[in-house]
Design a protein around this motif. Structure first.
Motif, PDB file in Angstrom:
ATOM      1  N   VAL A  53       0.857  -1.184   0.000  1.00 12.91           N
ATOM      2  CA  VAL A  53       0.000   0.000   0.000  1.00 12.91           C
ATOM      3  C   VAL A  53       0.893   1.234   0.000  1.00 12.91           C
ATOM      4  O   VAL A  53       1.786   1.362   0.841  1.00 12.91           O
ATOM      5  N   VAL A  54       0.665   2.125  -0.953  1.00 17.45           N
ATOM      6  CA  VAL A  54       1.455   3.346  -1.090  1.00 17.45           C
ATOM      7  C   VAL A  54       0.503   4.538  -1.066  1.00 17.45           C
ATOM      8  O   VAL A  54      -0.541   4.518  -1.728  1.00 17.45           O
ATOM      9  N   TYR A  55       0.859   5.578  -0.303  1.00 19.06           N
ATOM     10  CA  TYR A  55       0.010   6.769  -0.287  1.00 19.06           C
ATOM     11  C   TYR A  55       0.828   8.006   0.068  1.00 19.06           C
ATOM     12  O   TYR A  55       1.908   7.915   0.660  1.00 19.06           O
ATOM     13  N   LEU A  56       0.305   9.161  -0.331  1.00 12.95           N
ATOM     14  CA  LEU A  56       0.946  10.452  -0.095  1.00 12.95           C
ATOM     15  C   LEU A  56       0.103  11.262   0.880  1.00 12.95           C
ATOM     16  O   LEU A  56      -1.094  11.452   0.664  1.00 12.95           O
ATOM     17  N   GLU A  57       0.740  11.761   1.930  1.00 13.20           N
ATOM     18  CA  GLU A  57       0.037  12.541   2.944  1.00 13.20           C
ATOM     19  C   GLU A  57       0.528  13.985   2.961  1.00 13.20           C
ATOM     20  O   GLU A  57       1.707  14.256   2.752  1.00 13.20           O
ATOM     21  N   SER A  58      -0.390  14.900   3.215  1.00 16.41           N
ATOM     22  CA  SER A  58      -0.072  16.310   3.449  1.00 16.41           C
ATOM     23  C   SER A  58      -1.324  16.946   4.038  1.00 16.41           C
ATOM     24  O   SER A  58      -2.415  16.355   4.007  1.00 16.41           O
ATOM     25  N   ALA A  59      -1.181  18.151   4.556  1.00 14.18           N
ATOM     26  CA  ALA A  59      -2.349  18.851   5.095  1.00 14.18           C
ATOM     27  C   ALA A  59      -3.370  19.100   3.992  1.00 14.18           C
ATOM     28  O   ALA A  59      -4.586  18.965   4.200  1.00 14.18           O
ATOM     29  N   GLU A  60      -2.875  19.443   2.805  1.00 15.04           N
ATOM     30  CA  GLU A  60      -3.782  19.708   1.682  1.00 15.04           C
ATOM     31  C   GLU A  60      -4.476  18.429   1.229  1.00 15.04           C
ATOM     32  O   GLU A  60      -5.670  18.436   0.902  1.00 15.04           O
ATOM     33  N   ALA A  61      -3.732  17.320   1.215  1.00 19.29           N
ATOM     34  CA  ALA A  61      -4.330  16.045   0.811  1.00 19.29           C
ATOM     35  C   ALA A  61      -5.401  15.612   1.808  1.00 19.29           C
ATOM     36  O   ALA A  61      -6.456  15.102   1.422  1.00 19.29           O
ATOM     37  N   LYS A  62      -5.141  15.838   3.089  1.00 16.54           N
ATOM     38  CA  LYS A  62      -6.128  15.470   4.110  1.00 16.54           C
ATOM     39  C   LYS A  62      -7.410  16.271   3.929  1.00 16.54           C
ATOM     40  O   LYS A  62      -8.521  15.736   4.052  1.00 16.54           O
ATOM     41  N   ALA A  63      -7.267  17.561   3.607  1.00 12.19           N
ATOM     42  CA  ALA A  63      -8.445  18.402   3.402  1.00 12.19           C
ATOM     43  C   ALA A  63      -9.227  17.973   2.162  1.00 12.19           C
ATOM     44  O   ALA A  63     -10.450  18.128   2.102  1.00 12.19           O
ATOM     45  N   ALA A  64      -8.515  17.428   1.170  1.00 12.92           N
ATOM     46  CA  ALA A  64      -9.162  17.029  -0.084  1.00 12.92           C
ATOM     47  C   ALA A  64      -9.745  15.621  -0.033  1.00 12.92           C
ATOM     48  O   ALA A  64     -10.511  15.235  -0.918  1.00 12.92           O
ATOM     49  N   ALA A  65      -9.389  14.848   0.992  1.00 13.98           N
ATOM     50  CA  ALA A  65      -9.836  13.457   1.071  1.00 13.98           C
ATOM     51  C   ALA A  65     -11.320  13.385   1.416  1.00 13.98           C
ATOM     52  O   ALA A  65     -11.758  13.939   2.423  1.00 13.98           O
ATOM     53  N   LYS A  66     -12.072  12.713   0.583  1.00 11.43           N
ATOM     54  CA  LYS A  66     -13.511  12.550   0.797  1.00 11.43           C
ATOM     55  C   LYS A  66     -13.862  11.065   0.724  1.00 11.43           C
ATOM     56  O   LYS A  66     -13.313  10.332  -0.100  1.00 11.43           O
ATOM     57  N   PRO A  67     -14.782  10.613   1.569  1.00  6.36           N
ATOM     58  CA  PRO A  67     -15.201   9.207   1.486  1.00  6.36           C
ATOM     59  C   PRO A  67     -15.760   8.893   0.104  1.00  6.36           C
ATOM     60  O   PRO A  67     -16.455   9.708  -0.502  1.00  6.36           O
ATOM     61  N   ALA A 160      -0.003  -1.934  -4.882  1.00 10.08           N
ATOM     62  CA  ALA A 160       0.892  -2.391  -5.940  1.00 10.08           C
ATOM     63  C   ALA A 160       0.381  -3.670  -6.596  1.00 10.08           C
ATOM     64  O   ALA A 160       0.034  -4.626  -5.901  1.00 10.08           O
ATOM     65  N   PRO A 161       0.347  -3.710  -7.938  1.00 12.92           N
ATOM     66  CA  PRO A 161       0.017  -4.945  -8.656  1.00 12.92           C
ATOM     67  C   PRO A 161       1.240  -5.857  -8.703  1.00 12.92           C
ATOM     68  O   PRO A 161       2.232  -5.623  -7.995  1.00 12.92           O
ATOM     69  N   ALA A 162       1.198  -6.872  -9.555  1.00 12.62           N
ATOM     70  CA  ALA A 162       2.303  -7.828  -9.642  1.00 12.62           C
ATOM     71  C   ALA A 162       3.625  -7.155 -10.007  1.00 12.62           C
ATOM     72  O   ALA A 162       4.694  -7.591  -9.576  1.00 12.62           O
ATOM     73  N   SER A 163       3.559  -6.075 -10.781  1.00 11.30           N
ATOM     74  CA  SER A 163       4.781  -5.367 -11.186  1.00 11.30           C
ATOM     75  C   SER A 163       5.416  -4.603 -10.037  1.00 11.30           C
ATOM     76  O   SER A 163       6.579  -4.199 -10.112  1.00 11.30           O
ATOM     77  N   GLY A 164       4.655  -4.365  -8.975  1.00  8.71           N
ATOM     78  CA  GLY A 164       5.157  -3.599  -7.845  1.00  8.71           C
ATOM     79  C   GLY A 164       5.069  -2.099  -8.026  1.00  8.71           C
ATOM     80  O   GLY A 164       5.391  -1.343  -7.110  1.00  8.71           O
ATOM     81  N   VAL A 165       4.625  -1.632  -9.193  1.00  6.32           N
ATOM     82  CA  VAL A 165       4.603  -0.200  -9.496  1.00  6.32           C
ATOM     83  C   VAL A 165       3.204   0.368  -9.268  1.00  6.32           C
ATOM     84  O   VAL A 165       2.234  -0.067  -9.890  1.00  6.32           O
ATOM     85  N   VAL A 166       3.118   1.340  -8.371  1.00  6.17           N
ATOM     86  CA  VAL A 166       1.862   2.022  -8.079  1.00  6.17           C
ATOM     87  C   VAL A 166       1.861   3.360  -8.809  1.00  6.17           C
ATOM     88  O   VAL A 166       2.817   4.132  -8.694  1.00  6.17           O
ATOM     89  N   LYS A 167       0.798   3.639  -9.554  1.00  5.38           N
ATOM     90  CA  LYS A 167       0.666   4.915 -10.246  1.00  5.38           C
ATOM     91  C   LYS A 167      -0.408   5.744  -9.555  1.00  5.38           C
ATOM     92  O   LYS A 167      -1.556   5.318  -9.438  1.00  5.38           O
ATOM     93  N   ARG A 175       4.811  19.360  -1.365  1.00  3.29           N
ATOM     94  CA  ARG A 175       5.558  18.523  -0.434  1.00  3.29           C
ATOM     95  C   ARG A 175       4.615  17.550   0.271  1.00  3.29           C
ATOM     96  O   ARG A 175       3.546  17.940   0.727  1.00  3.29           O
ATOM     97  N   TYR A 176       5.058  16.304   0.363  1.00  5.38           N
ATOM     98  CA  TYR A 176       4.246  15.242   0.943  1.00  5.38           C
ATOM     99  C   TYR A 176       5.094  14.364   1.858  1.00  5.38           C
ATOM    100  O   TYR A 176       6.325  14.467   1.890  1.00  5.38           O
ATOM    101  N   ARG A 177       4.400  13.478   2.564  1.00 11.41           N
ATOM    102  CA  ARG A 177       5.033  12.347   3.229  1.00 11.41           C
ATOM    103  C   ARG A 177       4.656  11.112   2.423  1.00 11.41           C
ATOM    104  O   ARG A 177       3.473  10.825   2.220  1.00 11.41           O
ATOM    105  N   LEU A 178       5.653  10.405   1.922  1.00 11.35           N
ATOM    106  CA  LEU A 178       5.425   9.178   1.163  1.00 11.35           C
ATOM    107  C   LEU A 178       5.392   8.014   2.143  1.00 11.35           C
ATOM    108  O   LEU A 178       6.366   7.745   2.842  1.00 11.35           O
ATOM    109  N   ARG A 179       4.244   7.331   2.197  1.00 12.32           N
ATOM    110  CA  ARG A 179       4.060   6.232   3.143  1.00 12.32           C
ATOM    111  C   ARG A 179       3.906   4.914   2.383  1.00 12.32           C
ATOM    112  O   ARG A 179       3.316   4.878   1.293  1.00 12.32           O
ATOM    113  N   ALA A 180       4.421   3.840   2.955  1.00 11.97           N
ATOM    114  CA  ALA A 180       4.296   2.515   2.344  1.00 11.97           C
ATOM    115  C   ALA A 180       4.126   1.477   3.445  1.00 11.97           C
ATOM    116  O   ALA A 180       4.786   1.540   4.492  1.00 11.97           O
TER     117      ALA A 180
END
Length: 216
Positions: A53-67, A160-167, A175-180
């Motif tokens: 599981v790969v995701y990018l976090e930031s204050a702006e991303a948190k504000a934009a996150a919607k269920p 990540a799929p079988a290739s391991g590459v998440v797009k 600027r973000y925090r890259l989490r895995a």
């Protein structure tokens, strides 16, 4: 130059050069173009690590996150499908049973504690995941069944799929925090956390987890 914009310039030119300059500045200051971020998830042996599981976090991303709409994690041939599901905090998840045998789905995780007692078909009420973190799921009847619901506070996430590459598409530069995170990590291990900057033309990077990919 578009006709409407030209008309505005002709009308406003009567007010002097300063106002024309301001109009140009406002017209050119649109939103930053979203970028595509590619992250290669690798094990300690350098091989692709599917289901990371790969995701990018930031204050702006948190504000934009919607269920999102109601998601599903099915039970098929006594397995959770998908085995790893990522949802934005506040999303509801259904657990339809596609098997001919009944299941008893539950989680004792701090992220979400719930129980769907012995059932067939689809329970009437979905389960609300309203706290970030990882919920480990099991079946009280079939001990070999295990699944994970990862709850994030960002719209920029993927598995990540079988290739391991998440797009990750449509990522605003910044600027973000890259989490895995991967289910093969010891229980309770938090997602890796790395400072990461996304330029306007997108980015490619990789994350390495302390797991041997071939053993997963």
């Amino acid at each position: 130059m578009r006709p409407l914009f030209s008309s505005l310039l002709r009308v406003c030119s009567l007010s002097g050069r300063r106002f024309i300059t301001l109009l140009f500045a406002l017209a050119s200051s649109g939103p930053l173009q979203a970028a595509v971020v590619e992250v290669a998830a690798l094990g300690s042996d350098g091989k692709p690590l599917p289901e990371t599981v790969v995701y990018l976090e930031s204050a702006e991303a948190k504000a934009a996150a919607k269920p999102t709409g109601v998601m599903e994690m099915q039970q098929i041939e006594r397995r959770f499908v998908p085995g790893v599901l990522v949802v934005v905090r506040g999303t509801e998840v259904r657990f339809p049973n596609r098997d001919r045998v009944r299941h008893h789905v539950y989680s004792l995780s701090p992220t979400k504690t719930f129980e769907l007692k012995l059932y067939a078909g689809t329970p009437a009420n979905p389960v609300l995941f309203d706290k970030p973190g990882v919920a480990v799921l099991g079946c009280n009847i079939h001990d070999n069944m295990v699944g994970w619901v990862v709850v994030v506070e960002t719209p920029h996430h993927g598995v990540a799929p079988a290739s391991g590459v998440v797009k990750l598409p449509d990522v605003p530069p910044g600027r973000y925090r890259l989490r895995a995170w991967h289910a093969g990590l010891p229980a309770g291990t938090p997602a890796t956390d790395t400072a990461f900057e996304v330029p306007v033309n997108g980015a490619r990077t990789q994350v390495k987890l302390p797991l041997v990919a071939s053993a997963q």
